[in-house]
Write an enzyme that holds these catalytic residues in place. Structure first.
Site, PDB file in Angstrom:
ATOM      1  N   ASP A   8       0.798  -1.047   0.038  1.00 49.23           N
ATOM      2  CA  ASP A   8      -0.164  -0.005   0.038  1.00 49.23           C
ATOM      3  C   ASP A   8       1.061   1.084  -0.102  1.00 49.23           C
ATOM      4  O   ASP A   8       1.528   1.610   1.007  1.00 49.23           O
ATOM      5  CB  ASP A   8      -0.946  -0.148   1.272  1.00 49.23           C
ATOM      6  CG  ASP A   8      -1.491   1.259   1.224  1.00 49.23           C
ATOM      7  OD1 ASP A   8      -1.788   2.191   0.484  1.00 49.23           O
ATOM      8  OD2 ASP A   8      -2.060   1.430   2.453  1.00 49.23           O
ATOM      9  N   LYS A  70       2.626  11.545  -3.240  1.00 51.80           N
ATOM     10  CA  LYS A  70       1.773  10.882  -4.171  1.00 51.80           C
ATOM     11  C   LYS A  70       0.635  11.590  -4.947  1.00 51.80           C
ATOM     12  O   LYS A  70       0.056  11.240  -6.139  1.00 51.80           O
ATOM     13  CB  LYS A  70       0.904   9.783  -3.248  1.00 51.80           C
ATOM     14  CG  LYS A  70      -0.133   8.999  -3.983  1.00 51.80           C
ATOM     15  CD  LYS A  70      -0.717   7.879  -2.751  1.00 51.80           C
ATOM     16  CE  LYS A  70      -1.811   6.846  -3.700  1.00 51.80           C
ATOM     17  NZ  LYS A  70      -1.893   5.763  -2.590  1.00 51.80           N
ATOM     18  N   GLU A 147      -7.299   0.421  -4.448  1.00 48.92           N
ATOM     19  CA  GLU A 147      -7.376   0.498  -2.997  1.00 48.92           C
ATOM     20  C   GLU A 147      -8.430  -0.215  -2.235  1.00 48.92           C
ATOM     21  O   GLU A 147      -8.768  -0.988  -1.364  1.00 48.92           O
ATOM     22  CB  GLU A 147      -6.817   1.755  -2.365  1.00 48.92           C
ATOM     23  CG  GLU A 147      -5.591   1.990  -2.573  1.00 48.92           C
ATOM     24  CD  GLU A 147      -5.276   3.598  -2.292  1.00 48.92           C
ATOM     25  OE1 GLU A 147      -6.112   4.423  -1.609  1.00 48.92           O
ATOM     26  OE2 GLU A 147      -4.124   4.118  -2.777  1.00 48.92           O
ATOM     27  N   ASP A 169     -12.582   5.547   2.941  1.00 48.33           N
ATOM     28  CA  ASP A 169     -11.065   5.565   3.327  1.00 48.33           C
ATOM     29  C   ASP A 169     -10.760   7.326   3.831  1.00 48.33           C
ATOM     30  O   ASP A 169     -10.658   7.890   2.644  1.00 48.33           O
ATOM     31  CB  ASP A 169     -10.405   4.859   1.959  1.00 48.33           C
ATOM     32  CG  ASP A 169      -8.946   5.199   2.183  1.00 48.33           C
ATOM     33  OD1 ASP A 169      -8.437   5.607   3.190  1.00 48.33           O
ATOM     34  OD2 ASP A 169      -8.203   4.532   1.498  1.00 48.33           O
TER      35      ASP A 169
END
Ligand code: ADP
Ligand code: MG
Length: 563
Positions: A8, A70, A147, A169
């Site tokens: 991850d 990211k 994800e 999330d």
């Protein structure tokens, strides 16, 4: 057969795991932790540092430390770290390199293949960029996994016959909502929505705002490192919410105050943020034409879903408690590891995305009245994650009296300051000289499936329209740039993995030293001198003992609130 690990690669934290005969094993890093902060830095020796030791330095060496890159995957943005520029691909590769080393130390064998998770809204470029980052780190990507799909797999939902799942999330800076349907062995992402300015950090900022308000102190009145200190105290208090009522001693400007932190206090200040949680959830349901009652499971992912206030918001929305029996910040890594295990057995699960979304926020710059020296503020026009094609307009105004031209700059990015976003182009617009704020220009952005952005600007006073088309192909590596990257990365110097615990402790000591004053500061200096002496002894046992003692002493200092 070659072992495949599951990774991850997160915005705030990264983690990895591996499939073993008895299930998923999470892989500890050199500090013995499952989460590695996605932070890269350069230390005084010019060596690259990754993870917790880099994160410790984030506040006091902002020019030598980078986090949250990211957000830039698949864009041309690059950032200077000491004297070199790094792209998001390169920075990500440094994180992956560290995870690979951790996996190799854990497994006692070379690791060269991985499954890596990416947000469901990542477009082709962002996915390719992720693969290239892995390649630079010496990892072949066997497969990328979305994800939310990884999270669903960690919960074993792929072992059921079928179902509809909502994955929420809430990480450090982003909130992602995905609606998944599992049917006939395929996991499909039916809708993805989110808020890229909503995450754990925002709760901490709201806590800071409230504290300052309650004590009548302005941000500008904070001196030295008080703001950073306050930030850390609030971050810790947030994580400890609910375990006990906390009373903190805070230094605000020239005042020393006591602050009680209770669940109620937090719930009140968090209300506006919690209200925003509902919007993308409703959008995802609407976009996929799904009734709340049709959802079989609601899953919580991301460190911030630990907040009781978040959980009860969700429980109220759905009339039941969401599934949260797995550790929310390692569930994606676990899922990636399960997929890796299936690949080794040739049974990989198919995982597809059906939505087409705009991968970045697109916007323009507006005058920053509060702090002009920071440069213009970013005004989002099309938010990241919006389903495409889309066309949205917003108004801007002349910034000063008698302005006769407006320079409309087009930016892509997620930062509130334009200088930290990517400039895609600009449009010069003639306006009528009028008093400030009286001339209106309507800016319309239209974004299509092919990544083409059309910008229209209409001047209200004259009715004149300006137009520009921006064809942006964001950055992935060509064969040439890949070679160049590999060469540059090969020249970087790294510390051996073994000393990481010591380096992290030193970085932590340095941070605490910088944020403390007076006798506390002297005490920390003594502790660190003692530790350095132990390091000089080169006696492993002595070093380990000193490390333990000093960690405990620093824990106490941080626990009892500073100064
Ligand atoms: P990302 O997906 O962005 O990499 P994570 O899922 O690792 O992020 O979540 C990081 C966030 O989780 C941070 O903002 C952190 O403050 C928050 N967090 C971690 N533990 C807790 C906790 N016990 N209570 C509240 N928030 C937490
Ligand atoms: Mg995450």
């Amino acid at each position: 057969m070659m072992r495949v690990i599951g990774i991850d690669l997160g915005t705030t934290n990264s983690a990895c795991g591996v499939w073993m005969a008895d299930g998923v094993k999470l892989i500890p890093n050199s500090l013995g932790e499952f989460l590695t902060p996605s932070v890269v830095g350069v230390d005084a020796e010019g060596k690259v540092i990754v993870g917790q030791s880099a994160k410790e330095r984030l506040l006091y060496h902002p020019d030598k430390t980078i986090a949250a890159f990211k957000r830039w995957m698949g864009s041309d943005y690059s950032i200077k770290l000491k004297d070199q520029n790094f792209t998001a691909i390169e920075l990500s590769s440094l994180i992956l390199r560290a995870l690979k080393a951790d996996a190799e130390a854990f497994l006692g064998e070379t690791v060269s293949e991985a499954v890596i998770s990416v947000p469901a809204y990542f477009n082709d470029n962002q996915r390719l960029a992720t693969k290239q980052a892995a390649e630079l780190a010496g990892l072949k990507v066997q497969r990328l996994i979305n994800e939310p799909t990884a999270a669903a797999m960690a919960y074993g939902l792929h072992e059921k016959n079928d179902g509809t799942f909502l994955i929420l999330d809430l990480g450090g800076g982003t909130f992602d909502v995905s609606l998944l349907e599992f049917f006939d062995g395929i996991m499909e992402v039916h809708a993805s929505a989110g808020d890229n300015y909503l995450g754990g950090e925002d709760f901490v900022n709201a806590m800071i705002e409230t504290v300052l308000n309650e004590h009548g102190v302005k941000r500008e009145e904070l001196v030295d490192n008080q703001l950073q200190q306050l930030y850390r105290q609030m971050e810790m208090a947030k994580r400890a919410l609910g375990t006990q009522e906390q009373t903190l001693e805070l230094e605000l400007g020239s005042k020393s105050v006591e602050q009680k932190i209770t669940l109620d206090w937090f719930a009140r200040l968090a209300t506006p943020l919690l209200v925003r949680i509902k919007q993308p959830i409703e959008r995802a349901l609407r976009d996929s034409k799904t009734e709340r009652s049709a959802i079989d499971d609601v899953l919580l992912v991301g460190g911030s879903t630990r907040l009781a206030a978040f959980r009860s918001t969700i429980a109220k929305m759905f009339g039941r408690f969401p599934a949260a029996n797995l550790d929310p910040d390692t569930v994606v890594a676990s899922g990636a590891a399960i997929q890796a295990g299936l690949i080794m057995r040739d049974e990989a699960l198919e995982d597809v995305v059906l939505t087409d979304v705009c991968p970045y926020t697109l916007g323009t710059g507006v005058v920053n009245e509060a702090s002009p020296d920071q440069g213009n503020l970013f005004m989002p026009i099309i938010e990241r994650n919006t389903t495409v094609p889309v066309s949205i307009s917003r108004k801007v105004y002349n910034a000063y009296d008698n302005q006769d031209q407006l320079r409309i700059r087009v930016y892509q990015g997620e930062h509130r300051l334009v200088r930290k976003n990517v400039l895609l182009g600009e449009l010069l617009v003639d306006v009528t000289p009028l008093p400030e704020g009286q001339e209106v220009v309507e800016i319309r952005y239209s974004y299509d499936m092919n990544g083409l952005l059309e910008v229209d600007a209409t001047v209200q006073s004259t009715g004149k329209t300006y137009n520009k088309i921006i064809e942006h192909v964001p950055g992935t590596l060509t064969e040439e740039t890949k070679q160049a990257s590999l060469e540059r990365l090969a020249k970087l110097k790294f510390h051996p993995r073994e000393g990481e615990e010591n380096r992290t402790l030193l970085a932590r000591g340095e941070r605490l030293y910088e944020s403390s004053l007076g006798t506390r500061r002297e005490y920390i200096a003594e502790l660190m001198a003692y530790f350095e002496k132990a390091l000089e002894s080169q006696n492993a046992i002595e070093i380990a003992q000193a490390r333990q003692q000093i960690s405990r002493a620093l824990d106490e200092i941080e626990g009892e609130s500073l100064f």
